[in-house]
Design a protein around this motif. Sequence first.
Motif, PDB file in Angstrom:
ATOM      1  N   ARG A   5      28.133  85.753  -6.398  1.00  0.00           N
ATOM      2  CA  ARG A   5      29.412  85.040  -6.379  1.00  0.00           C
ATOM      3  C   ARG A   5      30.575  85.999  -6.656  1.00  0.00           C
ATOM      4  O   ARG A   5      31.674  85.824  -6.112  1.00  0.00           O
ATOM      5  N   MET A   6      30.340  86.999  -7.485  1.00  0.00           N
ATOM      6  CA  MET A   6      31.373  88.004  -7.733  1.00  0.00           C
ATOM      7  C   MET A   6      31.648  88.825  -6.470  1.00  0.00           C
ATOM      8  O   MET A   6      32.792  89.121  -6.139  1.00  0.00           O
ATOM      9  N   LEU A   7      30.581  89.167  -5.756  1.00  0.00           N
ATOM     10  CA  LEU A   7      30.737  89.993  -4.560  1.00  0.00           C
ATOM     11  C   LEU A   7      31.425  89.242  -3.426  1.00  0.00           C
ATOM     12  O   LEU A   7      32.187  89.840  -2.653  1.00  0.00           O
ATOM     13  N   ASP A   8      31.160  87.923  -3.314  1.00  0.00           N
ATOM     14  CA  ASP A   8      31.816  87.172  -2.238  1.00  0.00           C
ATOM     15  C   ASP A   8      33.166  86.596  -2.668  1.00  0.00           C
ATOM     16  O   ASP A   8      33.731  85.751  -1.984  1.00  0.00           O
ATOM     17  N   ARG A   9      33.655  87.060  -3.823  1.00  0.00           N
ATOM     18  CA  ARG A   9      34.996  86.735  -4.328  1.00  0.00           C
ATOM     19  C   ARG A   9      35.146  85.273  -4.761  1.00  0.00           C
ATOM     20  O   ARG A   9      36.262  84.798  -4.962  1.00  0.00           O
ATOM     21  N   THR A  10      34.036  84.571  -4.918  1.00  0.00           N
ATOM     22  CA  THR A  10      34.105  83.201  -5.418  1.00  0.00           C
ATOM     23  C   THR A  10      34.388  83.182  -6.909  1.00  0.00           C
ATOM     24  O   THR A  10      35.043  82.269  -7.418  1.00  0.00           O
ATOM     25  N   VAL A  11      33.891  84.181  -7.610  1.00  0.00           N
ATOM     26  CA  VAL A  11      34.093  84.309  -9.053  1.00  0.00           C
ATOM     27  C   VAL A  11      34.827  85.618  -9.321  1.00  0.00           C
ATOM     28  O   VAL A  11      34.419  86.685  -8.830  1.00  0.00           O
ATOM     29  N   GLU A  12      35.920  85.529 -10.059  1.00  0.00           N
ATOM     30  CA  GLU A  12      36.688  86.719 -10.452  1.00  0.00           C
ATOM     31  C   GLU A  12      35.813  87.640 -11.301  1.00  0.00           C
ATOM     32  O   GLU A  12      35.008  87.163 -12.102  1.00  0.00           O
ATOM     33  N   PRO A  13      35.899  88.980 -11.126  1.00  0.00           N
ATOM     34  CA  PRO A  13      34.959  89.895 -11.790  1.00  0.00           C
ATOM     35  C   PRO A  13      34.868  89.747 -13.303  1.00  0.00           C
ATOM     36  O   PRO A  13      33.769  89.754 -13.865  1.00  0.00           O
ATOM     37  N   LEU A  14      36.008  89.602 -13.988  1.00  0.00           N
ATOM     38  CA  LEU A  14      35.959  89.501 -15.448  1.00  0.00           C
ATOM     39  C   LEU A  14      35.328  88.168 -15.866  1.00  0.00           C
ATOM     40  O   LEU A  14      34.589  88.107 -16.854  1.00  0.00           O
ATOM     41  N   THR A  15      35.600  87.123 -15.101  1.00  0.00           N
ATOM     42  CA  THR A  15      34.935  85.843 -15.355  1.00  0.00           C
ATOM     43  C   THR A  15      33.440  85.984 -15.145  1.00  0.00           C
ATOM     44  O   THR A  15      32.628  85.456 -15.919  1.00  0.00           O
ATOM     45  N   GLY A  16      33.066  86.712 -14.110  1.00  0.00           N
ATOM     46  CA  GLY A  16      31.651  86.955 -13.849  1.00  0.00           C
ATOM     47  C   GLY A  16      30.978  87.691 -14.991  1.00  0.00           C
ATOM     48  O   GLY A  16      29.829  87.389 -15.352  1.00  0.00           O
ATOM     49  N   LEU A  17      31.679  88.652 -15.590  1.00  0.00           N
ATOM     50  CA  LEU A  17      31.108  89.370 -16.733  1.00  0.00           C
ATOM     51  C   LEU A  17      30.838  88.411 -17.879  1.00  0.00           C
ATOM     52  O   LEU A  17      29.773  88.460 -18.512  1.00  0.00           O
ATOM     53  N   GLY A  18      31.791  87.520 -18.145  1.00  0.00           N
ATOM     54  CA  GLY A  18      31.577  86.529 -19.195  1.00  0.00           C
ATOM     55  C   GLY A  18      30.393  85.632 -18.897  1.00  0.00           C
ATOM     56  O   GLY A  18      29.597  85.313 -19.785  1.00  0.00           O
ATOM     57  N   LEU A  19      30.233  85.244 -17.630  1.00  0.00           N
ATOM     58  CA  LEU A  19      29.109  84.391 -17.252  1.00  0.00           C
ATOM     59  C   LEU A  19      27.786  85.129 -17.382  1.00  0.00           C
ATOM     60  O   LEU A  19      26.772  84.550 -17.791  1.00  0.00           O
ATOM     61  N   LEU A  20      27.765  86.418 -17.034  1.00  0.00           N
ATOM     62  CA  LEU A  20      26.539  87.206 -17.182  1.00  0.00           C
ATOM     63  C   LEU A  20      26.119  87.276 -18.644  1.00  0.00           C
ATOM     64  O   LEU A  20      24.928  87.153 -18.969  1.00  0.00           O
ATOM     65  N   PHE A  21      27.086  87.459 -19.526  1.00  0.00           N
ATOM     66  CA  PHE A  21      26.760  87.480 -20.952  1.00  0.00           C
ATOM     67  C   PHE A  21      26.304  86.100 -21.422  1.00  0.00           C
ATOM     68  O   PHE A  21      25.417  85.993 -22.274  1.00  0.00           O
ATOM     69  N   ALA A  22      26.899  85.044 -20.879  1.00  0.00           N
ATOM     70  CA  ALA A  22      26.462  83.693 -21.248  1.00  0.00           C
ATOM     71  C   ALA A  22      25.003  83.483 -20.857  1.00  0.00           C
ATOM     72  O   ALA A  22      24.209  82.912 -21.622  1.00  0.00           O
ATOM     73  N   VAL A  23      24.627  83.966 -19.680  1.00  0.00           N
ATOM     74  CA  VAL A  23      23.233  83.873 -19.238  1.00  0.00           C
ATOM     75  C   VAL A  23      22.325  84.651 -20.180  1.00  0.00           C
ATOM     76  O   VAL A  23      21.249  84.174 -20.583  1.00  0.00           O
ATOM     77  N   ALA A  24      22.765  85.848 -20.558  1.00  0.00           N
ATOM     78  CA  ALA A  24      21.953  86.682 -21.455  1.00  0.00           C
ATOM     79  C   ALA A  24      21.754  86.021 -22.811  1.00  0.00           C
ATOM     80  O   ALA A  24      20.663  86.086 -23.392  1.00  0.00           O
ATOM     81  N   VAL A  25      22.804  85.368 -23.318  1.00  0.00           N
ATOM     82  CA  VAL A  25      22.700  84.724 -24.629  1.00  0.00           C
ATOM     83  C   VAL A  25      21.791  83.508 -24.564  1.00  0.00           C
ATOM     84  O   VAL A  25      20.913  83.312 -25.406  1.00  0.00           O
ATOM     85  N   VAL A  26      21.983  82.672 -23.539  1.00  0.00           N
ATOM     86  CA  VAL A  26      21.200  81.437 -23.441  1.00  0.00           C
ATOM     87  C   VAL A  26      19.734  81.717 -23.142  1.00  0.00           C
ATOM     88  O   VAL A  26      18.839  81.047 -23.669  1.00  0.00           O
ATOM     89  N   CYS A  27      19.463  82.720 -22.320  1.00  0.00           N
ATOM     90  CA  CYS A  27      18.085  82.995 -21.895  1.00  0.00           C
ATOM     91  C   CYS A  27      17.423  84.114 -22.694  1.00  0.00           C
ATOM     92  O   CYS A  27      16.234  84.384 -22.492  1.00  0.00           O
ATOM     93  N   GLY A  28      18.165  84.776 -23.566  1.00  0.00           N
ATOM     94  CA  GLY A  28      17.626  85.927 -24.274  1.00  0.00           C
ATOM     95  C   GLY A  28      16.666  85.561 -25.394  1.00  0.00           C
ATOM     96  O   GLY A  28      16.699  84.445 -25.919  1.00  0.00           O
ATOM     97  N   PRO A  29      15.821  86.511 -25.806  1.00  0.00           N
ATOM     98  CA  PRO A  29      14.838  86.255 -26.862  1.00  0.00           C
ATOM     99  C   PRO A  29      15.413  86.308 -28.270  1.00  0.00           C
ATOM    100  O   PRO A  29      14.788  85.850 -29.219  1.00  0.00           O
TER     101      PRO A  29
END
Length: 511
Positions: free
Chosen positions: A407-431
């Motif tokens: 979504r970041m690459l196809d410009r649907t999600v702004e890059p900095l927003t994408g970074l926040g979402l990636l960290f959200a995924v890491a927190v929710v799914c992390g051990p």
Amino acid sequence: MFPEPSQTESLEQTGVSDNQSHTARRVPLAQVAGLVGVLLLAASSVSVGAVPVDADPGVIPALGGIADLPVLGLAAALVGMGLVVTGWLLLATVLIPHPGAISSRRIVATIALWIAPLLVVPPMFSDDVYSYLGQGAVANQGFDPYAGGPADFLARGDPLGRNVSGYWERSAAPYGPVFLLIAQLIVRIVGADIIAGIALHRIAELVGLALVLWALTALARRTGGRMSRALWLGVLNPLVLFHLVAGIHNDALMLGLMLAGTELALRGLDHERLGYLPLVVGVGLIGTAAAVKLPAAAALTVVVVVLTHRWGGGPIPFAKSVTVTIGLFGAVLVAFSMASGFGFGWVTGLSTPGEVNSWLAPTNQVGFLVGGIGMLAGVSITQAAIGVGKVIGAVVAVVLGILVLRRMLDRTVEPLTGLGLLFAVAVVCGPVVQPWYLLWCVLPLSAVALHTRWLWVLTWTSAVLAVIVPPLGSGIHGNVPGIALGYALAFAVLATVIMVARSLRIASPAV
């Protein structure tokens, strides 16, 4: 994550004259509430903070007596936490609907006001700083901190080893080579002086917070966010005050280097001609942040995405961007690994946090639930269930991470927003999940012009996680009746404050 609707934008442009009375009343009230809260936390630190084992807090004038009253100390700390969060939420009722109502200068002044009392207290909410000192002492004595814990290498009775938590005293360091170099330097400077060591680690984290403050203002300007709101959500956040300032966690340094590196790299990519120097320095800072704690490497996605867009998009530009970015990043990690004298041993230490099952991690919670059911049936399967949950979480994280990147690459999600979402995924799914890990995603998102709905989600999630872990120093730790009494006293005080506030009509919603 969507930008604010045009109605809100017009409100911000035309001002908030119809809310000036609310602002005039709420902002000073919020500042005072937060200040009283941090002062109560500071006063209670001699009782419920992680006081060094050889220290005698009883000699501190005026406050020393609290050390012998841990129940009162816990109640004071809980009331302080409640007042800080309440003050912060009061500011939210002004800044979320009308971000222009408070200047960024006033937010910075509030940050300084609330942080100052927490700079002169023992560590609170965590004793990890003693692990930092112990690992630095191990490295300073020529041993490999990635091969074992302080108890494995330091002499019995060593003051820098005696304060390390029993959970981690025989665990390898889970941090990167840059942080071990910092920890080793601090020990080399202070020797066995624990108080001085704590102070220098706190200074290192303040450097990180200063970088966060600078980077957030620059990133907010870049993305069209509001600086005052970014500083309120990102730096004045109670999670920052409780866990990065009072708790002295090295996440402050990681986040500061990461965000500063992201801003500098984007400056290089903004130029009509590619700015190689800021790009290299920016990726270098991201690499340095990852050499403190590896999750900072996620910021490379922002650089890769923006560089791919600059080169026209598509598979070949993407491959080129990945090659350039990873090449620079890898060179930084190799250089620091060699400079530390311990090579790539830090990679093996990355599994150390997982030695203790984190109760906040959703994947572990499923494992605990399955294990509890198994116990009813007379079968011990908790650890196996947690292990399966970690594998499932890792697979889900990879899938979601790829979707966000796409979504970041196809410009649907702004890059900095994408970074926040990636960290959200890491927190929710992390051990492993700790309350302050939420800041990994909150800080990038705080600089973006988010929809009001998402701002409130981040606000309330921060508030809940900020109060979920109380400071339980040695004086109260394990004393279940005392903890229960402390909570009862705190709830009674906070309920009285809320009722008085409502009767004075100072807690009514902003219009």
